[in-house]
Write a protein that holds these residues in place. Sequence first.
Motif, PDB file in Angstrom:
ATOM      1  N   ILE A 103       0.835  -1.206   0.000  1.00  0.00           N
ATOM      2  CA  ILE A 103       0.000   0.000   0.000  1.00  0.00           C
ATOM      3  C   ILE A 103       0.867   1.253   0.000  1.00  0.00           C
ATOM      4  O   ILE A 103       0.618   2.192  -0.752  1.00  0.00           O
ATOM      5  CB  ILE A 103      -0.966  -0.010   1.208  1.00  0.00           C
ATOM      6  CG1 ILE A 103      -2.014  -1.102   1.014  1.00  0.00           C
ATOM      7  CG2 ILE A 103      -1.621   1.346   1.400  1.00  0.00           C
ATOM      8  CD1 ILE A 103      -2.864  -1.366   2.232  1.00  0.00           C
ATOM      9  N   ILE A 104       1.904   1.261   0.820  1.00  0.00           N
ATOM     10  CA  ILE A 104       2.797   2.416   0.868  1.00  0.00           C
ATOM     11  C   ILE A 104       3.500   2.600  -0.474  1.00  0.00           C
ATOM     12  O   ILE A 104       3.633   3.719  -0.962  1.00  0.00           O
ATOM     13  CB  ILE A 104       3.809   2.271   2.020  1.00  0.00           C
ATOM     14  CG1 ILE A 104       3.086   2.381   3.368  1.00  0.00           C
ATOM     15  CG2 ILE A 104       4.911   3.322   1.913  1.00  0.00           C
ATOM     16  CD1 ILE A 104       3.944   2.051   4.557  1.00  0.00           C
ATOM     17  N   SER A 105       3.913   1.507  -1.106  1.00  0.00           N
ATOM     18  CA  SER A 105       4.557   1.593  -2.420  1.00  0.00           C
ATOM     19  C   SER A 105       3.592   2.125  -3.473  1.00  0.00           C
ATOM     20  O   SER A 105       3.977   2.935  -4.323  1.00  0.00           O
ATOM     21  CB  SER A 105       5.073   0.218  -2.852  1.00  0.00           C
ATOM     22  OG  SER A 105       6.027  -0.243  -1.945  1.00  0.00           O
ATOM     23  N   LEU A 106       2.348   1.704  -3.434  1.00  0.00           N
ATOM     24  CA  LEU A 106       1.342   2.187  -4.377  1.00  0.00           C
ATOM     25  C   LEU A 106       1.102   3.681  -4.203  1.00  0.00           C
ATOM     26  O   LEU A 106       1.043   4.423  -5.190  1.00  0.00           O
ATOM     27  CB  LEU A 106       0.041   1.406  -4.196  1.00  0.00           C
ATOM     28  CG  LEU A 106      -1.123   1.825  -5.085  1.00  0.00           C
ATOM     29  CD1 LEU A 106      -0.775   1.568  -6.548  1.00  0.00           C
ATOM     30  CD2 LEU A 106      -2.385   1.081  -4.711  1.00  0.00           C
ATOM     31  N   ILE A 107       0.999   4.135  -2.968  1.00  0.00           N
ATOM     32  CA  ILE A 107       0.799   5.563  -2.708  1.00  0.00           C
ATOM     33  C   ILE A 107       1.996   6.366  -3.209  1.00  0.00           C
ATOM     34  O   ILE A 107       1.834   7.417  -3.830  1.00  0.00           O
ATOM     35  CB  ILE A 107       0.545   5.806  -1.203  1.00  0.00           C
ATOM     36  CG1 ILE A 107      -0.810   5.224  -0.807  1.00  0.00           C
ATOM     37  CG2 ILE A 107       0.618   7.292  -0.867  1.00  0.00           C
ATOM     38  CD1 ILE A 107      -1.061   5.205   0.686  1.00  0.00           C
ATOM     39  N   ALA A 108       3.210   5.867  -2.970  1.00  0.00           N
ATOM     40  CA  ALA A 108       4.413   6.558  -3.448  1.00  0.00           C
ATOM     41  C   ALA A 108       4.434   6.633  -4.968  1.00  0.00           C
ATOM     42  O   ALA A 108       4.788   7.671  -5.548  1.00  0.00           O
ATOM     43  CB  ALA A 108       5.666   5.856  -2.926  1.00  0.00           C
ATOM     44  N   ALA A 109       4.037   5.556  -5.656  1.00  0.00           N
ATOM     45  CA  ALA A 109       4.007   5.556  -7.122  1.00  0.00           C
ATOM     46  C   ALA A 109       2.982   6.545  -7.648  1.00  0.00           C
ATOM     47  O   ALA A 109       3.245   7.277  -8.615  1.00  0.00           O
ATOM     48  CB  ALA A 109       3.709   4.143  -7.633  1.00  0.00           C
ATOM     49  N   ILE A 110       1.812   6.604  -7.029  1.00  0.00           N
ATOM     50  CA  ILE A 110       0.775   7.553  -7.457  1.00  0.00           C
ATOM     51  C   ILE A 110       1.254   8.988  -7.273  1.00  0.00           C
ATOM     52  O   ILE A 110       1.078   9.837  -8.160  1.00  0.00           O
ATOM     53  CB  ILE A 110      -0.542   7.296  -6.687  1.00  0.00           C
ATOM     54  CG1 ILE A 110      -1.153   5.972  -7.139  1.00  0.00           C
ATOM     55  CG2 ILE A 110      -1.524   8.443  -6.877  1.00  0.00           C
ATOM     56  CD1 ILE A 110      -2.319   5.487  -6.301  1.00  0.00           C
TER      57      ILE A 110
END
Length: 126
Positions: A103-110
């Motif tokens: 989830i943290i990686s997805l937020i960072a990518a967005i």
Amino acid sequence: MDAMKPVKVYSCAKRFQADMIIEALKSEGIPAYSQSDGSGEYMEIYMGTSLFGENIYVDENDARRAEEIIRGITLPADDSEDLSDSSAIPDAAKDRRMPVVRIISLIAAILFIIGVVAPVIADIIP
């Protein structure tokens, strides 16, 4: 006096759980301390809680006794599985942390994509 050789004996999700276990160990005469995984201590300061959990450490000479005490605290009374396998405890903590990392990686990518696309859109729109 010999120097302490710390050994991780348990991983738990929340700091208060670690504090309770450490107090139980200390009441049995086993010195113990906890440490957050990764950037957990920063997260605890910033957000008031850590997503990474806490690891509990004791001296290697006290590890076996500490594991027995922790099992007595954390396992239900009717649990009949083999207690000699202590490797299952850290694996459960790893499984719990994996979705959080995703989830943290997805937020960072967005946020990265927004940071790249927003200036381009701002240049197109007059």
